[in-house]
Design a protein around this motif. Sequence first.
Motif, mmCIF file in Angstrom:
data_model
loop_
_atom_site.group_PDB
_atom_site.id
_atom_site.type_symbol
_atom_site.label_atom_id
_atom_site.label_comp_id
_atom_site.label_asym_id
_atom_site.label_seq_id
_atom_site.Cartn_x
_atom_site.Cartn_y
_atom_site.Cartn_z
ATOM 1 N N ARG A 1 91.958 -1.236 47.516
ATOM 2 C CA ARG A 1 91.485 -2.195 47.611
ATOM 3 C C ARG A 1 89.793 -2.747 48.387
ATOM 4 N NH1 ARG A 1 94.957 -2.156 44.333
ATOM 5 N NH2 ARG A 1 96.313 -3.900 44.353
ATOM 6 N N THR A 2 88.489 -2.855 47.227
ATOM 7 C CA THR A 2 87.363 -2.587 48.171
ATOM 8 C C THR A 2 86.588 -4.499 48.249
ATOM 9 O OG1 THR A 2 86.552 -3.037 45.718
ATOM 10 C CG2 THR A 2 86.130 -0.259 46.474
ATOM 11 N N ALA B 1 85.352 -7.802 48.542
ATOM 12 C CA ALA B 1 85.128 -7.913 47.715
ATOM 13 C C ALA B 1 83.919 -8.939 48.253
ATOM 14 C CB ALA B 1 86.384 -9.372 47.583
ATOM 15 N N GLU C 1 85.582 -7.904 42.264
ATOM 16 C CA GLU C 1 86.449 -7.698 42.436
ATOM 17 C C GLU C 1 87.536 -8.423 41.409
ATOM 18 O OE1 GLU C 1 88.386 -10.228 44.540
ATOM 19 O OE2 GLU C 1 88.813 -12.164 43.976
ATOM 20 N N THR D 1 90.784 -10.182 39.320
ATOM 21 C CA THR D 1 91.638 -10.670 39.646
ATOM 22 C C THR D 1 92.688 -10.939 38.697
ATOM 23 O OG1 THR D 1 90.901 -12.127 41.710
ATOM 24 C CG2 THR D 1 92.578 -12.601 39.859
ATOM 25 N N GLN E 1 86.829 -0.698 36.531
ATOM 26 C CA GLN E 1 86.837 -0.709 38.189
ATOM 27 C C GLN E 1 85.198 -0.569 38.188
ATOM 28 O OE1 GLN E 1 90.394 1.473 38.006
ATOM 29 N NE2 GLN E 1 91.610 0.487 40.276
ATOM 30 N N ASN F 1 92.783 -6.966 43.292
ATOM 31 C CA ASN F 1 92.454 -6.540 44.595
ATOM 32 C C ASN F 1 93.447 -8.332 44.521
ATOM 33 O OD1 ASN F 1 89.913 -6.255 43.758
ATOM 34 N ND2 ASN F 1 90.025 -6.246 45.084
ATOM 35 N N ARG F 2 94.005 -9.280 43.404
ATOM 36 C CA ARG F 2 95.110 -9.601 43.816
ATOM 37 C C ARG F 2 96.021 -10.013 42.383
ATOM 38 N NH1 ARG F 2 91.384 -14.964 45.333
ATOM 39 N NH2 ARG F 2 90.013 -13.576 46.365
#
Length: 467
Positions: free
Chosen positions: A262-263, A265, A296, A298, A436, A461-462
């Motif tokens: 995960r990068t 945000a 990101e 979602t 991505q 990311n979520r």
Amino acid sequence: MNAHVTAELSVFNLSIHSPQGEIVSNVSLSLGRGGPLTLLGESGSGKSLVAQAIMGNLPAGLVASGQVIFKGADLLSEGLEDRRRRWGRSVSLLPQEPWLALDPTMRVAPQVAEVHRYVKGRAVRESDAAAADNLADLSLAPAAGLYPFQISGGMGQRAAIAIAHASDAELLIADEPTKGLDAGLRDSVTARLRHEVENGKLLLTITHDVAVARVLGGTIGVMLDGRLIEHGPAERLLSAPEHAYTKALLEAEPSQWVSQARTAAGPVVVTGRALEKRYGEKVLFSGLDIGVSAGEITSIFGPSGCGKTTVGNILLGLTAPDEGSVERRAVLSPLRFQKLYQDPPAAFAPHQSLRKGMQDLVRLHGKDWSTVEALASRLRLSDALFDRLPSEISGGELQRFALLRALLLEPAFLFADEATSRLDPVSQKEVVAFLQEIAQERGVAVLMVTHDRDIADRVSNRVVELT
């Protein structure tokens, strides 16, 4: 094919030609009762063209050669009127795109009922009752009185399945029957197809979903670049594939993907607070908080018809919430909020070549054609495809054109509504990886709707789950 299965449909050296050259080469297959046949392969490999050639409804400009023998008759040598007499009676096609399969001016139930009325010759009351049963079998009773534009893509797919089932044809050709469906509905539709086989129907399925091919069993053919590269019993082919592409196809299933790091945000691009949406007495969701930040991804995950697309449309401003509020970064132009539609044909002018549409976009927004070429290369879209109409390329290729067009406008927020549901595992993995990269390179906030929990968990990311 299994030795005990007697072929009733035999395809010999089927080739399909366009004015630019051969696009399907020397495909030979056979299909008998009790032994379903499934064609696997990437978008644009020629799977659907094989089905259309058998059905007799190839796009204009394409010509088939070879033989397609069904119950002693060569379908390729029949005239158009003879073919049409078969449609919905002895041969039935479940098209790849529900958007093209459903009449936008009719409610769902009458579209199913008219098959019973005009194809099966039943009385009006009997036809209506049979249509209600067809819809109930697919958990579509609540959609009976709705128009196609009022239902979700997954519900539209099930409506098309109900219509195909109503015809009760001897040979059913199912072109991507489970795309856009959540795992539960996918399993339900696959079980129904198995039931058709067990009841003596001939089943040819076109799919990019390895899980569907595995459950259907029978015989599997794998296509690549218009050629049949591997062919054999499902159990053997899926457990011990011989061709390198077949191996790559199996390895690219989302369940095999490695979770991405995960990068960090950037700033929030769009936020929805305490969102609620109702349709009549049905509440899709209530009290929903959601935000998407630059850089990101979602994901919204949930079953068909739960409101996933509606959430994205509310964030874009295409649909108003019944309760709650939406805040978008004020410095951003509305053009930088873009959507990838779940049904690609709905997003393209049907009588305009893809090149002309893209040239108009480049001219209108002052872009450079070299940007189009660079994006096309990354999305594996050949230059020759630009000169075709949207109906002349595969659903997966058209979805990649939709992605190219959206990215050309340099979006700050991209709502990807089932952007990969029409893609084979290899192409799906490539496109998701590309999303991505775009999110990270350009700081795009991506909201991705998916019915595949494996994809949601591995690239997001979520994850927002709706029920």
